[in-house]
Design a protein around this motif. Sequence first.
Motif, PDB file in Angstrom:
ATOM      1  N   CYS A 132     -36.230 -27.606 -18.492  1.00 30.12           N
ATOM      2  CA  CYS A 132     -35.526 -28.655 -17.763  1.00 30.12           C
ATOM      3  C   CYS A 132     -35.540 -28.404 -16.261  1.00 30.12           C
ATOM      4  O   CYS A 132     -35.447 -27.254 -15.812  1.00 30.12           O
ATOM      5  CB  CYS A 132     -34.081 -28.760 -18.253  1.00 30.12           C
ATOM      6  N   THR A 133     -35.622 -29.468 -15.497  1.00 24.35           N
ATOM      7  CA  THR A 133     -35.604 -29.367 -14.034  1.00 24.35           C
ATOM      8  C   THR A 133     -34.385 -28.590 -13.571  1.00 24.35           C
ATOM      9  O   THR A 133     -34.477 -27.731 -12.680  1.00 24.35           O
ATOM     10  CB  THR A 133     -35.599 -30.777 -13.408  1.00 24.35           C
ATOM     11  N   VAL A 134     -33.227 -28.865 -14.164  1.00 27.56           N
ATOM     12  CA  VAL A 134     -31.994 -28.116 -13.899  1.00 27.56           C
ATOM     13  C   VAL A 134     -31.459 -27.623 -15.238  1.00 27.56           C
ATOM     14  O   VAL A 134     -30.842 -28.389 -15.981  1.00 27.56           O
ATOM     15  CB  VAL A 134     -30.929 -28.994 -13.204  1.00 27.56           C
ATOM     16  N   PRO A 135     -31.702 -26.357 -15.591  1.00 30.88           N
ATOM     17  CA  PRO A 135     -31.179 -25.835 -16.852  1.00 30.88           C
ATOM     18  C   PRO A 135     -29.651 -25.886 -16.876  1.00 30.88           C
ATOM     19  O   PRO A 135     -29.006 -25.878 -15.827  1.00 30.88           O
ATOM     20  CB  PRO A 135     -31.692 -24.386 -16.866  1.00 30.88           C
ATOM     21  N   PHE A 136     -29.100 -25.948 -18.071  1.00 32.40           N
ATOM     22  CA  PHE A 136     -27.659 -26.114 -18.209  1.00 32.40           C
ATOM     23  C   PHE A 136     -26.877 -24.947 -17.618  1.00 32.40           C
ATOM     24  O   PHE A 136     -27.160 -23.784 -17.880  1.00 32.40           O
ATOM     25  CB  PHE A 136     -27.282 -26.272 -19.689  1.00 32.40           C
ATOM     26  N   ILE A 154     -41.744 -32.184 -19.861  1.00 34.91           N
ATOM     27  CA  ILE A 154     -42.354 -31.792 -21.136  1.00 34.91           C
ATOM     28  C   ILE A 154     -43.544 -32.692 -21.455  1.00 34.91           C
ATOM     29  O   ILE A 154     -43.715 -33.760 -20.873  1.00 34.91           O
ATOM     30  CB  ILE A 154     -41.331 -31.867 -22.290  1.00 34.91           C
ATOM     31  N   THR A 155     -44.365 -32.244 -22.400  1.00 35.09           N
ATOM     32  CA  THR A 155     -45.526 -33.023 -22.816  1.00 35.09           C
ATOM     33  C   THR A 155     -45.138 -34.042 -23.878  1.00 35.09           C
ATOM     34  O   THR A 155     -44.039 -33.993 -24.442  1.00 35.09           O
ATOM     35  CB  THR A 155     -46.609 -32.102 -23.396  1.00 35.09           C
ATOM     36  N   LEU A 156     -46.055 -34.940 -24.152  1.00 40.34           N
ATOM     37  CA  LEU A 156     -45.821 -35.921 -25.203  1.00 40.34           C
ATOM     38  C   LEU A 156     -45.573 -35.232 -26.542  1.00 40.34           C
ATOM     39  O   LEU A 156     -44.662 -35.610 -27.289  1.00 40.34           O
ATOM     40  CB  LEU A 156     -47.018 -36.859 -25.321  1.00 40.34           C
ATOM     41  N   ALA A 157     -46.369 -34.218 -26.858  1.00 35.13           N
ATOM     42  CA  ALA A 157     -46.195 -33.501 -28.127  1.00 35.13           C
ATOM     43  C   ALA A 157     -44.805 -32.885 -28.214  1.00 35.13           C
ATOM     44  O   ALA A 157     -44.163 -32.905 -29.276  1.00 35.13           O
ATOM     45  CB  ALA A 157     -47.276 -32.433 -28.279  1.00 35.13           C
ATOM     46  N   GLU A 158     -44.335 -32.337 -27.111  1.00 37.85           N
ATOM     47  CA  GLU A 158     -42.998 -31.744 -27.104  1.00 37.85           C
ATOM     48  C   GLU A 158     -41.916 -32.820 -27.233  1.00 37.85           C
ATOM     49  O   GLU A 158     -40.920 -32.630 -27.936  1.00 37.85           O
ATOM     50  CB  GLU A 158     -42.807 -30.924 -25.827  1.00 37.85           C
ATOM     51  N   PHE A 159     -42.120 -33.937 -26.567  1.00 39.17           N
ATOM     52  CA  PHE A 159     -41.173 -35.051 -26.664  1.00 39.17           C
ATOM     53  C   PHE A 159     -41.021 -35.501 -28.108  1.00 39.17           C
ATOM     54  O   PHE A 159     -39.907 -35.780 -28.582  1.00 39.17           O
ATOM     55  CB  PHE A 159     -41.653 -36.215 -25.793  1.00 39.17           C
ATOM     56  N   LYS A 160     -42.118 -35.579 -28.831  1.00 40.41           N
ATOM     57  CA  LYS A 160     -42.089 -36.056 -30.209  1.00 40.41           C
ATOM     58  C   LYS A 160     -41.297 -35.136 -31.131  1.00 40.41           C
ATOM     59  O   LYS A 160     -40.897 -35.548 -32.227  1.00 40.41           O
ATOM     60  CB  LYS A 160     -43.513 -36.242 -30.736  1.00 40.41           C
ATOM     61  N   GLY A 161     -41.086 -33.890 -30.713  1.00 40.58           N
ATOM     62  CA  GLY A 161     -40.315 -32.957 -31.518  1.00 40.58           C
ATOM     63  C   GLY A 161     -38.818 -33.063 -31.309  1.00 40.58           C
ATOM     64  O   GLY A 161     -38.041 -32.398 -32.012  1.00 40.58           O
ATOM     65  N   LEU A 162     -38.389 -33.885 -30.352  1.00 31.27           N
ATOM     66  CA  LEU A 162     -36.965 -34.044 -30.072  1.00 31.27           C
ATOM     67  C   LEU A 162     -36.330 -35.074 -30.995  1.00 31.27           C
ATOM     68  O   LEU A 162     -37.007 -35.860 -31.641  1.00 31.27           O
ATOM     69  CB  LEU A 162     -36.756 -34.455 -28.612  1.00 31.27           C
ATOM     70  N   ILE A 163     -35.008 -35.077 -31.013  1.00 26.43           N
ATOM     71  CA  ILE A 163     -34.238 -35.998 -31.847  1.00 26.43           C
ATOM     72  C   ILE A 163     -33.238 -36.729 -30.975  1.00 26.43           C
ATOM     73  O   ILE A 163     -32.591 -36.142 -30.104  1.00 26.43           O
ATOM     74  CB  ILE A 163     -33.513 -35.219 -32.966  1.00 26.43           C
ATOM     75  N   GLY A 164     -33.090 -38.032 -31.211  1.00 25.24           N
ATOM     76  CA  GLY A 164     -32.160 -38.837 -30.436  1.00 25.24           C
ATOM     77  C   GLY A 164     -30.722 -38.636 -30.887  1.00 25.24           C
ATOM     78  O   GLY A 164     -30.439 -38.459 -32.073  1.00 25.24           O
ATOM     79  N   LYS A 165     -29.815 -38.652 -29.906  1.00 26.37           N
ATOM     80  CA  LYS A 165     -28.384 -38.624 -30.189  1.00 26.37           C
ATOM     81  C   LYS A 165     -27.706 -39.717 -29.367  1.00 26.37           C
ATOM     82  O   LYS A 165     -28.338 -40.343 -28.514  1.00 26.37           O
ATOM     83  CB  LYS A 165     -27.786 -37.247 -29.873  1.00 26.37           C
ATOM     84  N   MET A 166     -26.434 -39.939 -29.610  1.00 25.73           N
ATOM     85  CA  MET A 166     -25.705 -40.917 -28.806  1.00 25.73           C
ATOM     86  C   MET A 166     -25.680 -40.454 -27.354  1.00 25.73           C
ATOM     87  O   MET A 166     -25.493 -39.265 -27.065  1.00 25.73           O
ATOM     88  CB  MET A 166     -24.292 -41.093 -29.343  1.00 25.73           C
ATOM     89  N   ASP A 167     -25.879 -41.383 -26.450  1.00 25.08           N
ATOM     90  CA  ASP A 167     -25.964 -41.070 -25.020  1.00 25.08           C
ATOM     91  C   ASP A 167     -24.599 -40.614 -24.509  1.00 25.08           C
ATOM     92  O   ASP A 167     -23.658 -41.409 -24.395  1.00 25.08           O
ATOM     93  CB  ASP A 167     -26.415 -42.313 -24.262  1.00 25.08           C
ATOM     94  N   ALA A 168     -24.490 -39.329 -24.193  1.00 21.53           N
ATOM     95  CA  ALA A 168     -23.221 -38.795 -23.702  1.00 21.53           C
ATOM     96  C   ALA A 168     -23.405 -37.351 -23.255  1.00 21.53           C
ATOM     97  O   ALA A 168     -24.242 -36.621 -23.783  1.00 21.53           O
ATOM     98  CB  ALA A 168     -22.143 -38.858 -24.792  1.00 21.53           C
TER      99      ALA A 168
END
Length: 409
Positions: A132-136, A154-168
């Motif tokens: 991340c540009t600014v790590p937590f 991140i790359t497209l392949a890495e993006f595809k490995g993520l999971i969506g959550k409620m925006d918050a």
Amino acid sequence: MIPKRSFFTALAASPVILGALMAGTAMANTVELGPRPFYLIDRMEAGPLKDKLASCTGMEMQSSPFSIAHRGAPLMFPEHTVESNRAAARMGAGVMECDVAFTADKELVCRHAQNDLHTTTNILATDLAAKCTVPFTGATGTEEAQVECRTSDITLAEFKGLIGKMDAGNPEATTVEDYMNATAPWRTDLYSAMGGTLMTHADSIALFDEMDAQFTPELKDPAVDMPFDGYTMDDYAHQMIEEYRVAGIDPARVWPQSFNEDVVKYWIENEGEFGAQAVFLVEWTDGFDEQDETTWLQDFAALKADGVNYLAPSINMLVTLEEGEIVASAYAKAAKAAGLNLIAWTLERSGPLMNGGGWYYESVNEVIDNDADYFEVLDALAQDVGVQGVFSDWPATVTYYANCMGIGS
């Protein structure tokens, strides 16, 4: 109930396969609105509008292009996910949205902003958090939590490995877990417990085409400086349109949108029939007065002369109060007089309207005091302003109204 800690651990460890969901149950032709429109009607003040809407309770509903899904159905589903968009289509949204951002390898994905992965996905619970540009960094006694994760990290392949959550995100959090566990109380995690399936822009085209919907992709201004590794804004704007050509989508079904006037003009000048339906998004800014043209930033005649046919202002710009009634603003009337078609955003994004509607209803807050007022605002937008469509975080409400009033069928 899944414990909070194990819930986010599960999100990190068990990605859902997009292809399986995309090949899942076919969309039913029957629109299913659920109880919300009727809940709102029941709570309306007695009068002609309530009577009219109540008269349609037994009506068979159809999908309507007047009902535009805003990021799917994010009032209850993780935004820009397969599940959120399937829910919106089942509620009769006839136009579907993918907000378009790009990855490190310049591939297009659906995210509301290039730098919202830390609030809309599980990236902080994965090894990708280190990119991340600014790590937590957790909150301290004097500073809020710091974090920023971009699709371009991140790359497209890495993006595809993520999971969506409620925006918050919880700015007061001292841990990643507490930062992620911040869903507003008027939303829900009920439909995110199994994780939301993220989409590339191309995935969204295939899904929306399967639903026989129209498309309204929004090109988002990047968080990174442009050009990005030689990738220009024109490259970005062209790539988005080109993915519709590659997919064989009729331009008449596509309404590309942007807050960036230069992007809108690029489409008009370079993308043929796609450009003819380009939508210029604008929003209420400090100092704006919907009744005072000296405060308006848009020159309607100039926009029309440049080939802009569609203007999409925030709701607060299009309505005002006259003798306590919600009516079309001078801004809306002037835009229409110049020949611009109007689209409004975004209904049901504000949460409960018990103490005024907040920013989206800035010009009419004085008369907003409960959720039933969503229908009052919607009626003014449709009947007095004459908008072509309305974005909503819960499309069932707009679908019900459109069917009942015979609009956009």
